[in-house]
Design an enzyme around this catalytic site. Structure first.
Site, PDB file in Angstrom:
ATOM      1  N   TYR A  53      54.193 -94.775  -1.162  1.00  0.00           N
ATOM      2  CA  TYR A  53      55.361 -95.060  -0.323  1.00  0.00           C
ATOM      3  C   TYR A  53      56.611 -94.427  -0.928  1.00  0.00           C
ATOM      4  O   TYR A  53      57.401 -93.784  -0.234  1.00  0.00           O
ATOM      5  CB  TYR A  53      55.524 -96.578  -0.189  1.00  0.00           C
ATOM      6  CG  TYR A  53      56.669 -97.021   0.692  1.00  0.00           C
ATOM      7  CD1 TYR A  53      56.590 -96.909   2.075  1.00  0.00           C
ATOM      8  CD2 TYR A  53      57.833 -97.572   0.139  1.00  0.00           C
ATOM      9  CE1 TYR A  53      57.644 -97.327   2.888  1.00  0.00           C
ATOM     10  CE2 TYR A  53      58.885 -97.990   0.938  1.00  0.00           C
ATOM     11  CZ  TYR A  53      58.795 -97.868   2.317  1.00  0.00           C
ATOM     12  OH  TYR A  53      59.836 -98.288   3.114  1.00  0.00           O
TER      13      TYR A  53
ATOM     14  N   SER B  74      64.315 -94.989   1.724  1.00  0.00           N
ATOM     15  CA  SER B  74      64.230 -96.327   1.116  1.00  0.00           C
ATOM     16  C   SER B  74      64.711 -96.185  -0.308  1.00  0.00           C
ATOM     17  O   SER B  74      64.585 -95.101  -0.907  1.00  0.00           O
ATOM     18  CB  SER B  74      62.778 -96.816   1.108  1.00  0.00           C
ATOM     19  OG  SER B  74      62.635 -97.928   0.222  1.00  0.00           O
TER      20      SER B  74
HETATM   21  N1  LIG Z   1      62.818-103.525   6.090  1.00  0.00           N
HETATM   22  C1  LIG Z   1      63.101-102.994   4.913  1.00  0.00           C
HETATM   23  O1  LIG Z   1      63.451-103.690   3.949  1.00  0.00           O
HETATM   24  C2  LIG Z   1      63.044-101.505   4.714  1.00  0.00           C
HETATM   25  C3  LIG Z   1      63.582-100.992   3.533  1.00  0.00           C
HETATM   26  C4  LIG Z   1      63.564 -99.624   3.337  1.00  0.00           C
HETATM   27  C5  LIG Z   1      63.027 -98.798   4.300  1.00  0.00           C
HETATM   28  N2  LIG Z   1      62.500 -99.337   5.436  1.00  0.00           N
HETATM   29  C6  LIG Z   1      61.947 -98.397   6.427  1.00  0.00           C
HETATM   30  O2  LIG Z   1      62.517 -98.617   7.693  1.00  0.00           O
HETATM   31  C7  LIG Z   1      61.642 -98.127   8.709  1.00  0.00           C
HETATM   32  C8  LIG Z   1      61.546 -99.145   9.809  1.00  0.00           C
HETATM   33  O3  LIG Z   1      61.086-100.339   9.261  1.00  0.00           O
HETATM   34  P1  LIG Z   1      61.527-101.790   9.752  1.00  0.00           P
HETATM   35  O4  LIG Z   1      61.810-102.568   8.519  1.00  0.00           O
HETATM   36  O5  LIG Z   1      62.548-101.721  10.849  1.00  0.00           O
HETATM   37  O6  LIG Z   1      60.132-102.320  10.300  1.00  0.00           O
HETATM   38  P2  LIG Z   1      59.748-103.026  11.673  1.00  0.00           P
HETATM   39  O7  LIG Z   1      58.353-103.481  11.465  1.00  0.00           O
HETATM   40  O8  LIG Z   1      60.768-104.029  12.061  1.00  0.00           O
HETATM   41  O9  LIG Z   1      59.785-101.823  12.722  1.00  0.00           O
HETATM   42  C9  LIG Z   1      58.859-100.784  12.716  1.00  0.00           C
HETATM   43  C10 LIG Z   1      58.485-100.457  14.152  1.00  0.00           C
HETATM   44  O10 LIG Z   1      57.540 -99.372  14.136  1.00  0.00           O
HETATM   45  C11 LIG Z   1      56.602 -99.613  15.158  1.00  0.00           C
HETATM   46  N3  LIG Z   1      55.352 -98.883  14.944  1.00  0.00           N
HETATM   47  C12 LIG Z   1      54.322 -99.197  14.119  1.00  0.00           C
HETATM   48  N4  LIG Z   1      53.342 -98.283  14.251  1.00  0.00           N
HETATM   49  C13 LIG Z   1      53.759 -97.388  15.178  1.00  0.00           C
HETATM   50  C14 LIG Z   1      53.170 -96.225  15.756  1.00  0.00           C
HETATM   51  N5  LIG Z   1      51.950 -95.782  15.390  1.00  0.00           N
HETATM   52  N6  LIG Z   1      53.874 -95.554  16.700  1.00  0.00           N
HETATM   53  C15 LIG Z   1      55.105 -95.977  17.079  1.00  0.00           C
HETATM   54  N7  LIG Z   1      55.702 -97.064  16.561  1.00  0.00           N
HETATM   55  C16 LIG Z   1      55.036 -97.764  15.627  1.00  0.00           C
HETATM   56  C17 LIG Z   1      56.385-101.117  15.127  1.00  0.00           C
HETATM   57  O11 LIG Z   1      55.829-101.574  16.360  1.00  0.00           O
HETATM   58  C18 LIG Z   1      57.799-101.623  14.884  1.00  0.00           C
HETATM   59  O12 LIG Z   1      58.463-101.912  16.093  1.00  0.00           O
HETATM   60  C19 LIG Z   1      60.328 -97.772   7.985  1.00  0.00           C
HETATM   61  O13 LIG Z   1      60.300 -96.385   7.738  1.00  0.00           O
HETATM   62  C20 LIG Z   1      60.456 -98.509   6.654  1.00  0.00           C
HETATM   63  O14 LIG Z   1      59.749 -97.885   5.616  1.00  0.00           O
HETATM   64  C21 LIG Z   1      62.496-100.662   5.668  1.00  0.00           C
END
Ligand SMILES: NC(=O)c1ccc[n+]([C@@H]2O[C@H](COP(=O)([O-])OP(=O)(O)OC[C@H]3O[C@@H](n4cnc5c(N)ncnc54)[C@H](O)[C@@H]3O)[C@@H](O)[C@H]2O)c1
Length: 255
Positions: free
Chosen positions: A163, A150
């Site tokens: 985080y 991130s």
């Molecule tokens: N969305 C953003 O702006 C952003 C920015 C930087 C980094 N990220 C990172 O991207 C990654 C994915 O995030 P996202 O934005 O796609 O979120 P999201 O919520 O769309 O997807 C995350 C998925 O993880 C699953 N999950 C939650 N707990 C779980 C568990 N115990 N076991 C298995 N699966 C589980 C959820 O059901 C969900 O489908 C994360 O590491 C997040 O920190 C996101």
């Protein structure tokens, strides 16, 4: 690396980044395993793309191994995309020392590091172990690991110490893993997204999220789309010369 005859494990495969990547890789002919806890979304997406949803708790090594085994049963594991969220922290976060003098708990810090760094290492290392048993391709390559960092891992924001520290660990791990896995013909990369409209922002509502976060982006003035993450994940998987680094994907955003 040609992914069309291989399998891909995606942790958080039913999520925003995971789901978009699953669609893209399945369209290339990869056998995609969605390792997630969101049963309904996961099963629906798996049916749509001809993939496999495996209910997986990313906090549990046995559960991760079962998802990896499911992928291997379909085809040699060639790629792991690590894009999971996790259970909520045990208590409230915030600035390290809040206005009322309270301190962010160690339990809170440890939880976020566990979800976003320790369990990313678990998936990375377990996937690499499986890849090590693959026959190498003509290129000498056996597989590739794609982690999700991130921009918080580079510059963070107030209230983001746990985080940001976890994501900083992912940035560091990209090169360290690449060094360790090089003799096996396994590459390691990370993507550092800016602010993307994924399920993580769903409860806020898409319009409100765009209004809040879109203007923070330099250009274009909007949140990122999961498909833009998926495009980069595909490029990382296919381009054997990408190794050992983290690519920012943020529209030029600097907090
Ligand atoms: N969305 C953003 O702006 C952003 C920015 C930087 C980094 N990220 C990172 O991207 C990654 C994915 O995030 P996202 O934005 O796609 O979120 P999201 O919520 O769309 O997807 C995350 C998925 O993880 C699953 N999950 C939650 N707990 C779980 C568990 N115990 N076991 C298995 N699966 C589980 C959820 O059901 C969900 O489908 C994360 O590491 C997040 O920190 C996101």
């Amino acid at each position: 690396m040609d992914i069309s005859n291989g399998s891909v494990l995606i942790s958080g495969g039913a999520g925003g980044f995971g789901g978009a990547t699953a669609r893209r890789l399945a369209a290339l002919g990869a056998k995609v395993v969605l390792a997630d806890l969101a049963d309904e979304r996961g099963a629906e997406l798996a049916a749509e793309i001809g993939g496999l949803y495996v209910q997986t708790d990313i906090m549990d090594e046995t559960s991760i191994q079962a998802a990896i085994d499911a992928a291997i049963s379909l085809a040699p594991l060639r790629a792991a995309v690590i894009a999971h969220g996790g259970p909520p922290p045990p208590d409230k976060g915030g600035r390290t020392i809040g206005r009322d003098g309270s301190r962010v708990s160690i339990a809170h810090f440890a939880h976020l590091v566990s979800v976003y760094l320790v369990q990313a290492y678990a998936v990375s290392s377990m996937a690499a172990q499986a890849m090590a048993t693959n026959e190498p391709l003509a290129s000498g390559q056996r597989g590739v690991i794609v982690n999700t960092a991130s921009i918080a891992g580079f510059e963070g924001q107030p209230g983001q110490v746990p985080y940001g520290a976890a994501k900083g660990g992912i940035i560091s791990m990209a090169l360290n893993l690449a060094r360790d896995l090089a003799p096996l013909g396994v590459r390691s990369m990370a993507i550092a997204p800016g602010t993307f409209l994924t399920y993580a922002y769903a409860q806020m509502g898409a319009n409100k999220a765009q209004e809040t976060f879109g203007p923070m982006v330099l250009n274009p003035k909007r949140m990122g789309e999961p498909e833009e993450y998926a495009m980069l994940a595909q490029q990382i998987i296919e381009n054997d010369f990408l190794n050992g680094t983290t690519i920012r994907l943020d529209g030029g955003q600097r907090f």
